[in-house]
Design an enzyme around this catalytic site. Structure first.
Site, short mmCIF file in Angstrom:
data_model
loop_
_atom_site.label_atom_id
_atom_site.label_comp_id
_atom_site.label_asym_id
_atom_site.label_seq_id
_atom_site.Cartn_x
_atom_site.Cartn_y
_atom_site.Cartn_z
N ASP A 39 55.49 -10.61 57.12
CA ASP A 39 54.83 -11.59 57.98
C ASP A 39 53.57 -12.08 57.25
O ASP A 39 52.57 -11.38 57.17
CB ASP A 39 54.46 -10.91 59.31
CG ASP A 39 53.60 -11.80 60.21
OD1 ASP A 39 53.23 -12.91 59.79
OD2 ASP A 39 53.32 -11.36 61.34
N HIS A 48 51.22 -7.70 64.59
CA HIS A 48 51.04 -8.68 65.65
C HIS A 48 52.26 -8.58 66.58
O HIS A 48 53.34 -8.24 66.13
CB HIS A 48 50.99 -10.07 65.00
CG HIS A 48 50.66 -11.21 65.92
ND1 HIS A 48 51.60 -11.79 66.72
CD2 HIS A 48 49.50 -11.87 66.14
CE1 HIS A 48 51.04 -12.78 67.40
NE2 HIS A 48 49.76 -12.84 67.07
N GLN A 91 48.84 -14.40 58.11
CA GLN A 91 47.41 -14.31 57.78
C GLN A 91 47.15 -14.27 56.29
O GLN A 91 46.03 -14.02 55.85
CB GLN A 91 46.81 -13.06 58.44
CG GLN A 91 46.84 -13.08 59.96
CD GLN A 91 45.92 -14.14 60.55
OE1 GLN A 91 45.03 -14.67 59.88
NE2 GLN A 91 46.14 -14.45 61.81
N LYS A 104 47.86 -22.06 60.55
CA LYS A 104 46.85 -21.10 60.10
C LYS A 104 46.46 -21.35 58.65
O LYS A 104 45.70 -20.59 58.07
CB LYS A 104 47.36 -19.68 60.26
CG LYS A 104 47.54 -19.25 61.72
CD LYS A 104 48.10 -17.83 61.79
CE LYS A 104 48.66 -17.48 63.14
NZ LYS A 104 47.63 -17.26 64.17
C1 LIG Z 1 49.90 -11.54 61.66
C2 LIG Z 1 50.43 -12.59 62.58
N1 LIG Z 1 51.74 -12.72 62.79
C3 LIG Z 1 52.25 -13.66 63.60
C4 LIG Z 1 51.45 -14.55 64.27
C5 LIG Z 1 52.08 -15.56 65.18
O1 LIG Z 1 51.96 -16.85 64.66
P1 LIG Z 1 52.42 -18.11 65.49
O2 LIG Z 1 51.75 -18.02 66.83
O3 LIG Z 1 51.93 -19.28 64.70
O4 LIG Z 1 53.90 -18.07 65.60
C6 LIG Z 1 50.08 -14.46 64.09
C7 LIG Z 1 49.18 -15.39 64.83
O5 LIG Z 1 48.18 -15.01 65.39
C8 LIG Z 1 49.55 -13.47 63.23
O6 LIG Z 1 48.23 -13.36 63.04
#
Ligand SMILES: Cc1ncc(COP(=O)(O)O)c(C=O)c1O
Lengths: 142, 408
Positions: free
Chosen positions: B202, B125, B205, B228
């Site tokens: 990370d 991401h 998900q 999430k």
């Molecule tokens: C794999 C992954 N990392 C990081 C994020 C970022 O999360 P946040 O927007 O809650 O900081 C997301 C959100 O879509 C994600 O799916």
């Protein structure tokens, strides 16, 4: 037909449908009649920002003093939306384009697409068309 | 079969699911972006603002003590949820993104070196990519990107080859938000540690779908967002091993994170406060505790069993759609189905699904490099949660068929 009459016509055509999917079907069909942009102009220069799909828009000022738009998109719903804008705004003088209030969008229930956070870029398309008109207006007045 | 959750009963506690959109019952399949919230979480937030609201760690008064105690109890409960050794290894942030920025920033300062190297994967991401990329760009370093196999799983040979170039840190997603791929983070941590390289995982998900045992994975940092995982927005978790958190300098400065301030100098507070500058989102932290307890009560085993049923049933139904292409088919993948239909723009498909009451996401899903890697502008993504039903998967497949017919 004036821009206002074109808007009325579009409103009437959409009013025949209640269901959302039918409205979108109509929109998709209308996209098929779009004055397609010359492949020569299908370049990054003519790409409109702010769309999840790609939209190319071209405008030319002809000798009759009117602006003619052509466009294309890789998404058919987006193409339908541009085609509506073109129906209303193409073949008009820069003044007409700048003075047209696009009330039909609200009337046919596509207002949600006007939100600046919507990713289809309808707002950017309108802005770009008016910008072209502005540039041509300056040109014709000189 | 006894491990399956009672989904009908579960749905009763999610008020947002009971609505209609455009006159159709809402089918919410955008859980990868954010999940809906159970009443227990909503009520916890309400309760906090109705009766407990006060700034923490500061007052001598009753309410301040009450909210401070609740806040610290939430920290302990998050620590227990992921089996962290100590509660001060849990730092509350605004979310995954802030947690990764914190580590990237503090780690960069700590390392203070020219030409740093960070090893990530092609499925990251943007939040686990851009913070690292900007650091290495500013210091003449290099972002090393491990490639993928055709099924969307990590190319381990490539990863190991890059590891031999001795990156300064490995940053990898536990579960891909586009492909659903579950990465072998425990094995990855072990081979990285063998070379003395720290690992950040990370977990954005992962946390709503699978049990996370931090001691078992043994990674140095693990981050996730509350929203999430049935929790509120505005709160996230950074787990860091004590040795690392002690070593790293603070990220932001201000109230709460200091020990003693004079005009000449400042000494910093101990862990975890050193990394929590300013007033935190106390209500959201408390509601996050409730969300994690909702997950435990439902049971990871039950959640996983049900979500895997949804995913494989969804795959099975959708694969009958003409010209459909799936992205991410790795074994054991999480509850995400990414697809396109040949010749149809994902935006068109998503727009029509929306009009049929189905919420999916279309576009690049904040993973543009992955889209480039796959050679596509975007996908349609259906991402499931424990409250989705098999019937909703059937309606999704019907709607995709119907939309495809309109768009062809
Ligand atoms: C794999 C992954 N990392 C990081 C994020 C970022 O999360 P946040 O927007 O809650 O900081 C997301 C959100 O879509 C994600 O799916």
């Amino acid at each position: 037909m004036s821009a206002e009459q074109a808007q009325q016509q579009i409103i009437e055509e959409f009013s025949a449908y209640e269901d959302w999917l039918d409205k979108y079907n109509l929109l998709i069909e209308m996209g098929k009649d779009i004055p397609v942009i010359d492949p020569r102009h299908k370049t990054n220069n003519h790409l409109i920002n702010g769309c999840q799909s790609r939209v190319w828009l071209h405008a030319e000022l002809r000798d009759d003093g009117k602006v003619y738009f052509s466009a294309d998109s890789d998404a058919v719903i987006t193409r339908g939306m541009v085609s509506l804008l073109i129906r209303v705004l193409s073949g008009r003088t820069p003044d007409e384009i700048l003075n047209t209030n696009l009330h039909f969008i609200d009337a046919i229930g596509l207002t949600e697409h006007l939100s600046p956070t919507r990713s289809n870029g309808l707002v950017s398309m309108i802005k770009q068309m008016k910008l072209y008109a502005q540039v041509f207006q300056l040109k014709t007045k000189n | 079969m006894s491990t399956l959750p009672d989904v009908d009963a579960l749905r009763q506690s999610f008020p947002a699911l009971a609505q209609t959109v455009y006159g159709k019952p809402l089918i919410y399949l955008d859980n990868g972006a954010t999940t809906q919230k159970p009443l227990s979480v909503i009520n916890r937030l309400k309760q906090y603002y109705k009766a407990e609201n006060a700034n923490i760690h500061r007052g001598v008064h009753y309410l301040s003590q009450l909210s401070t105690d609740a806040f610290e109890k939430a920290r302990a409960s998050v620590a227990a949820h992921i089996n962290a050794r100590q509660k001060h290894e849990i730092i509350f942030t605004r979310g995954t993104t802030e947690a990764i920025n914190l580590i990237a920033h503090s780690f960069a300062q700590h390392l203070n070196k020219n030409a740093p190297k960070v090893l990530i994967t092609a499925m990251e991401h943007h939040s686990n990519l851009v913070p690292w990329q900007q650091w290495v760009l500013q210091n003449g370093g290099r972002l090393m990107v491990a490639g993928l196999k055709p099924d969307g799983s990590l190319n381990m040979e490539h990863f190991e080859a890059l590891l031999e170039e001795q990156p300064d840190i490995v940053a990898i997603t536990h579960v891909s938000n586009v492909l659903g791929t579950v990465n072998p983070v425990k094995a990855i941590t072990s081979i990285a540690h063998a070379r003395g390289i720290p690992v950040l995982v990370d977990g954005a998900q992962a946390i709503a779908h699978m049990p996370v045992d931090i001691q078992d994975i043994d990674c140095d940092f693990y981050v996730f967002s509350g929203h999430k995982a049935y929790g509120p927005m505005g709160v996230g978790v950074l787990y860091g091993k004590e040795v690392w958190l002690d070593r790293l300098p603070p990220y932001q400065f201000g109230g709460e994170m200091v020990d003693r301030v004079s005009f000449d100098t400042t000494t910093f507070n101990e862990l975890p406060f050193k990394f929590e500058a300013g007033t935190p989102n106390v209500g959201a932290v408390l509601a996050l505790e409730t969300a994690l307890s909702f997950i435990r009560k439902t049971g990871y085993e039950a959640i996983a069993a049900h979500e895997h049923n949804l995913t494989s049933y969804g795959h099975q139904l959708l694969s009958r759609v003409e010209d459909i292409e799936f992205y991410g088919t790795a074994p054991g993948k999480e509850a995400v189905i990414s697809f396109n239909i040949k010749g149809i723009h994902p935006y068109d498909l998503g727009t029509l699904l929306d009009k049929m009451g189905i919420a999916v996401r279309t576009g690049h899903h904040c993973a543009q490099p992955l889209m480039d890697h796959l050679g596509i502008p975007g996908t349609v993504r259906a991402s499931m949660a424990v409250y989705n039903t098999l019937n909703e998967m059937e309606r999704l497949a019907e709607a995709v068929n119907k939309a495809a017919m309109m768009l062809r």
